[in-house]
Design a protein around this motif. Sequence first.
Motif, mmCIF file in Angstrom:
data_model
loop_
_atom_site.group_PDB
_atom_site.id
_atom_site.type_symbol
_atom_site.label_atom_id
_atom_site.label_comp_id
_atom_site.label_asym_id
_atom_site.label_seq_id
_atom_site.Cartn_x
_atom_site.Cartn_y
_atom_site.Cartn_z
ATOM 1 N N ARG A 1 18.458 44.917 27.641
ATOM 2 C CA ARG A 1 19.149 45.841 28.519
ATOM 3 C C ARG A 1 18.762 45.594 29.981
ATOM 4 O O ARG A 1 19.621 45.595 30.873
ATOM 5 C CB ARG A 1 18.807 47.286 28.146
ATOM 6 C CG ARG A 1 19.283 47.712 26.773
ATOM 7 C CD ARG A 1 20.758 47.865 26.672
ATOM 8 N NE ARG A 1 21.252 48.960 27.506
ATOM 9 C CZ ARG A 1 22.518 49.324 27.531
ATOM 10 N NH1 ARG A 1 23.411 48.667 26.792
ATOM 11 N NH2 ARG A 1 22.921 50.312 28.287
ATOM 12 N N LEU B 1 20.385 42.434 31.161
ATOM 13 C CA LEU B 1 21.803 42.662 31.483
ATOM 14 C C LEU B 1 21.944 43.345 32.841
ATOM 15 O O LEU B 1 22.797 42.959 33.660
ATOM 16 C CB LEU B 1 22.458 43.518 30.391
ATOM 17 C CG LEU B 1 22.895 42.788 29.123
ATOM 18 C CD1 LEU B 1 23.312 43.792 28.055
ATOM 19 C CD2 LEU B 1 24.056 41.843 29.429
ATOM 20 N N ASP B 2 21.127 44.367 33.079
ATOM 21 C CA ASP B 2 21.213 45.073 34.347
ATOM 22 C C ASP B 2 20.834 44.166 35.512
ATOM 23 O O ASP B 2 21.389 44.290 36.614
ATOM 24 C CB ASP B 2 20.295 46.297 34.325
ATOM 25 C CG ASP B 2 20.750 47.338 33.312
ATOM 26 O OD1 ASP B 2 21.956 47.296 32.953
ATOM 27 O OD2 ASP B 2 19.927 48.163 32.877
ATOM 28 N N ARG C 1 23.946 41.614 36.008
ATOM 29 C CA ARG C 1 25.272 42.155 36.278
ATOM 30 C C ARG C 1 25.689 42.064 37.748
ATOM 31 O O ARG C 1 26.869 41.776 38.037
ATOM 32 C CB ARG C 1 25.336 43.607 35.778
ATOM 33 C CG ARG C 1 26.732 44.190 35.782
ATOM 34 C CD ARG C 1 26.788 45.517 35.037
ATOM 35 N NE ARG C 1 26.635 45.313 33.602
ATOM 36 C CZ ARG C 1 25.639 45.782 32.868
ATOM 37 N NH1 ARG C 1 24.666 46.469 33.444
ATOM 38 N NH2 ARG C 1 25.574 45.552 31.567
ATOM 39 N N PRO C 2 24.827 42.281 38.716
ATOM 40 C CA PRO C 2 25.279 42.168 40.109
ATOM 41 C C PRO C 2 25.662 40.747 40.525
ATOM 42 O O PRO C 2 26.349 40.557 41.525
ATOM 43 C CB PRO C 2 24.079 42.664 40.920
ATOM 44 C CG PRO C 2 23.267 43.468 39.956
ATOM 45 C CD PRO C 2 23.440 42.792 38.643
ATOM 46 N N ILE D 1 29.318 35.331 37.470
ATOM 47 C CA ILE D 1 29.080 34.824 36.119
ATOM 48 C C ILE D 1 28.563 33.384 36.134
ATOM 49 O O ILE D 1 28.052 32.890 35.119
ATOM 50 C CB ILE D 1 30.359 34.916 35.271
ATOM 51 C CG1 ILE D 1 31.494 34.136 35.946
ATOM 52 C CG2 ILE D 1 30.774 36.356 35.065
ATOM 53 C CD1 ILE D 1 32.758 34.103 35.104
ATOM 54 N N TYR E 1 22.718 34.512 34.189
ATOM 55 C CA TYR E 1 23.477 34.643 32.940
ATOM 56 C C TYR E 1 23.040 33.611 31.923
ATOM 57 O O TYR E 1 23.036 33.887 30.708
ATOM 58 C CB TYR E 1 24.975 34.518 33.224
ATOM 59 C CG TYR E 1 25.583 35.796 33.758
ATOM 60 C CD1 TYR E 1 25.916 36.825 32.899
ATOM 61 C CD2 TYR E 1 25.807 35.952 35.115
ATOM 62 C CE1 TYR E 1 26.464 38.003 33.394
ATOM 63 C CE2 TYR E 1 26.336 37.119 35.620
ATOM 64 C CZ TYR E 1 26.669 38.154 34.756
ATOM 65 O OH TYR E 1 27.209 39.310 35.238
ATOM 66 N N THR F 1 29.622 41.403 23.940
ATOM 67 C CA THR F 1 30.250 42.015 25.107
ATOM 68 C C THR F 1 29.943 41.222 26.369
ATOM 69 O O THR F 1 30.806 41.016 27.238
ATOM 70 C CB THR F 1 29.760 43.463 25.263
ATOM 71 O OG1 THR F 1 30.013 44.189 24.068
ATOM 72 C CG2 THR F 1 30.481 44.149 26.416
ATOM 73 N N SER F 2 28.701 40.734 26.461
ATOM 74 C CA SER F 2 28.329 39.922 27.615
ATOM 75 C C SER F 2 29.108 38.614 27.649
ATOM 76 O O SER F 2 29.555 38.158 28.710
ATOM 77 C CB SER F 2 26.822 39.648 27.597
ATOM 78 O OG SER F 2 26.451 38.784 28.649
ATOM 79 N N ASP G 1 32.583 39.294 28.878
ATOM 80 C CA ASP G 1 32.606 39.500 30.319
ATOM 81 C C ASP G 1 32.463 38.170 31.068
ATOM 82 O O ASP G 1 32.999 38.003 32.172
ATOM 83 C CB ASP G 1 31.503 40.453 30.741
ATOM 84 C CG ASP G 1 31.717 41.859 30.183
ATOM 85 O OD1 ASP G 1 32.886 42.176 29.855
ATOM 86 O OD2 ASP G 1 30.734 42.619 30.085
ATOM 87 N N GLN G 2 31.723 37.224 30.463
ATOM 88 C CA GLN G 2 31.548 35.917 31.107
ATOM 89 C C GLN G 2 32.730 34.983 30.847
ATOM 90 O O GLN G 2 32.768 33.878 31.405
ATOM 91 C CB GLN G 2 30.262 35.260 30.591
ATOM 92 C CG GLN G 2 28.998 36.041 30.883
ATOM 93 C CD GLN G 2 27.776 35.412 30.259
ATOM 94 O OE1 GLN G 2 27.518 34.215 30.426
ATOM 95 N NE2 GLN G 2 26.999 36.219 29.531
#
Length: 926
Positions: A85, A88-89, A92-93, A96, A101, A127-128, A131-132
């Motif tokens: 987690r 991921l946080d 995220r900013p 990709i 990543y 999910t990651s 998103d990528q």
Amino acid sequence: MTSATAGPVAVAAAAPALGISPDMYPTEDDLPYEEEILREPFKLKGWWRYLVARATAPFSKRAIIYERALKALPGSYKLWHAYLRERLDHARPHPISHSAYASLNNTFERALATMHKMPRVWVLYLTSLLDQRLLTRARRSFDRALRAMPVTQHDRIWPLYLRLASLPACPVETSLRVFRRYLQYDPSHAEDFIEFLISANRWQEAADRLASVLNDDGFRSVKGKTRHQLWLELCEILTKHADEVAGLKVDAILRGGIRKFTDEVGKLWTSLADYYVRRTLYEKARDVFEEGVASVMTVQEFSVVFEAYTQFEQSMLAAKLEAAEEEGAGSEGEEEVGRKNGLEKLSKKFLAGCWLNDEDDTDLRLARFERLLDRRPELLSSVLLRQNPHNVEEWHRRVKLFEKDPARQVATYVEAVKTVDPMKAAGKPHTLWVAFAKMYEKHNRLDSAEEIFKRATQVNFKAVDHLASIWCEWAEMELRHNNFDKAIELMRQATAEPSVEVKRRAAAEGDEPVQLRVHKSLKLWSFYVDLEESLGTLESTRAVYERILDLRIATPQIILNYAYLLEENRYFEDAFKVYERGVKIFKYPHVKDIWVTYLTKFVRRYQRSKLERARELFNEAVKQAPPQEKKVIYLQYAKLEEDYGLAKRAMNVYDEAVRAVPNSEKMSMYEIYIARAAELFGVPRTRQIYEQAIESGLPDKDVMTMCMKFAELERNLGEIDRARAIYVHASNYADPNSHPEFWKKWNEFEIQHGNEDTFREMLRIKRTVSASRSQTHFILPEYLMQRDQRLNLDEAVDTLKRAGVPEDEMAALERQLMPGPSTAPPAAPSPATAPANRMMNFVSAGVEAQAEGSRQQQASAAAANEDIELPDESDEEDDIQIAEKSVPAAVFGELGKRAAENKEENSGAQENEQLGALERIKRRRQ
């Protein structure tokens, strides 16, 4: 890693040698946690406390702690989940393409080495990847997740997998394979796959899937769609993409939907026709449209199909016109090439002159289009008749559509009489037979019309009146063509009673046809008797009337007609016998007209020659009549006695009438009674009737009216005291607020015939009645009582002034009535102290008949009681409710009693002066 006992300086000195930033090494604040994890490196508690304590530290330092903890505890889900987690946080900013990543994905892969059974880890990873937009890696990871986890947890992976398949960048084949695999897992979501196929323009597979869903009776839509909606979607695919869909029997599928979904078939018919239009099978499409407009059951569905049909024909005509223009603008060289074609030459050789070989069919298409528009009313009528084939009115409207085509009218009538079931008909089915016969009559085909009527008389109608109307219309047709004997013969045939054998046979079958009951139809007998009166003899007409009476189907009008026929032919006694039969057959209110006619004609015929018989008839009529119908008969009865009997008997009839009629008619009956009594016996005879009327229990309003008339009568006869007594009695029924006309009448009476005491007595009674009829009574203070007294005094003075009393007498009266300086009321005025001319325009009412000594005694009593104020007494009495006190007759015209009452009140005057109004009223009541 340095020893836990090494100091920070030693750690910092060794850091450059290892290539690690000094910020990443433990500080002195971390020593307690480092010592704890050195003592117990395989316990999660120490590592977790360490992470919580360094929650504000940079991610790179926390990552080192996570890595050290996971190296010691690689199977801890809590550590891995928290680490992922935070990873991921942290990533995220960044875009990709950032290296964060890559580290994130590497961490997920390391975590899945031990956490491959944890669905939440897989969900975070997948999910990651979505998103990528790493589609290939994501697809392989989805497959790994589905293989790694049990089937019971696949529902957490498939929504993400379908999201991947729905991405625009995902190849269509990949998406199809994903959806097919998903349907193996959950077949109930076939609609999602169908929607994807439609969005991907895979019409063939979408149609196959829709067809399979519709063929599955156990399928339930998860999106809430009905089977009819799914059918419409399939039809839309099949019709709009007919060239791309193969292998399905489109015609059979759509017709199956039409048979199954009968409520909204218009769109299905248009879809089927549209399918053939797209396949360029125009004649087949036209056949489908014709079948559609000929089979729909509602006007709404008909409108849908017919509108599509007209658009089809219009587009066909427009296309032909455009093609003709393009051919006209084509080059002549192309026509030459066409002519050289050997096949064309051969076809023209064998089909020359044939209309099928004419390529220019514009006129034909235009005629089809116009014919379709002209057929719309007929097609709409067919729709309404398919809804209810037993609708008689719709069959009549359909016949009117073919007014210019008798052959179509005949065909429509034939179809109507064959289709309409008389037992289920909506309307009157016999009108179809009548209209059918009249159409033949209109074209002078009487034989065919008679045949129609003959067949109609054999139909088992629901009601007797329908069959009777057929017979009557048949006879009227014969009358229109001057076949009088045949018309009468038809009526005899129609009214003939069936034989006993026929009745027995019908009773055995259990279904009595209407033909066995038509001989009792009053409509038939009325028409028959009219024919006999017009065309037959008196004997035949009487026979028909007697037959009607024997069948017990006669009406009061039949009785009156029969009696009038006999009277016209001077059979008076026979006519009276008919009336006698009528009054025995019928009861009120139907027998009313028979009684009135019977009594009127009997009196007119025999007058006084059969007076006793007439009296018996009237007594019988009165006995049978209800109260609300007796008035007319009593008036006729009294008229008989006045004209041909005794006046005394007439009065007895009137006296009996006023007791027998209902209360609402008693007043008018008494008025007639009084008027006739005055005319026959004189006005004095009416006194007894007036008294009877007043005591008979009339409504209060009528009693008051009767009393006013009675008082007017007594006034005209000079009986003033009797009239005044009647007014006093009537005042019990006259509220001053509701009946001002009564008090106005009494007021005028007292002005003309009364005196001072009677006028004051009238005012006192008026106040008493007004107080007794009011809902709430208040005790007024002294100053209000004096004000009312003053107002009453002014009213009395004005009234006497209008009556002609001189000014000096009115001033004397005012001085006597007005209160003096003392609080005690003034003395009551006495008639003995007034001058002789005071009684001008007043009737003595018995005062002048008193003795002179009595007058002097009254004068002395009035002088002794000069402190008594009479108006104040009246006001006090006004506040006392005298509901049941009756006025004696001796009061009228007698002043002695008045003086005696004043004398009695004088004894308590001094005591009452010191008391209030309430106490004085209480003592007076006692």
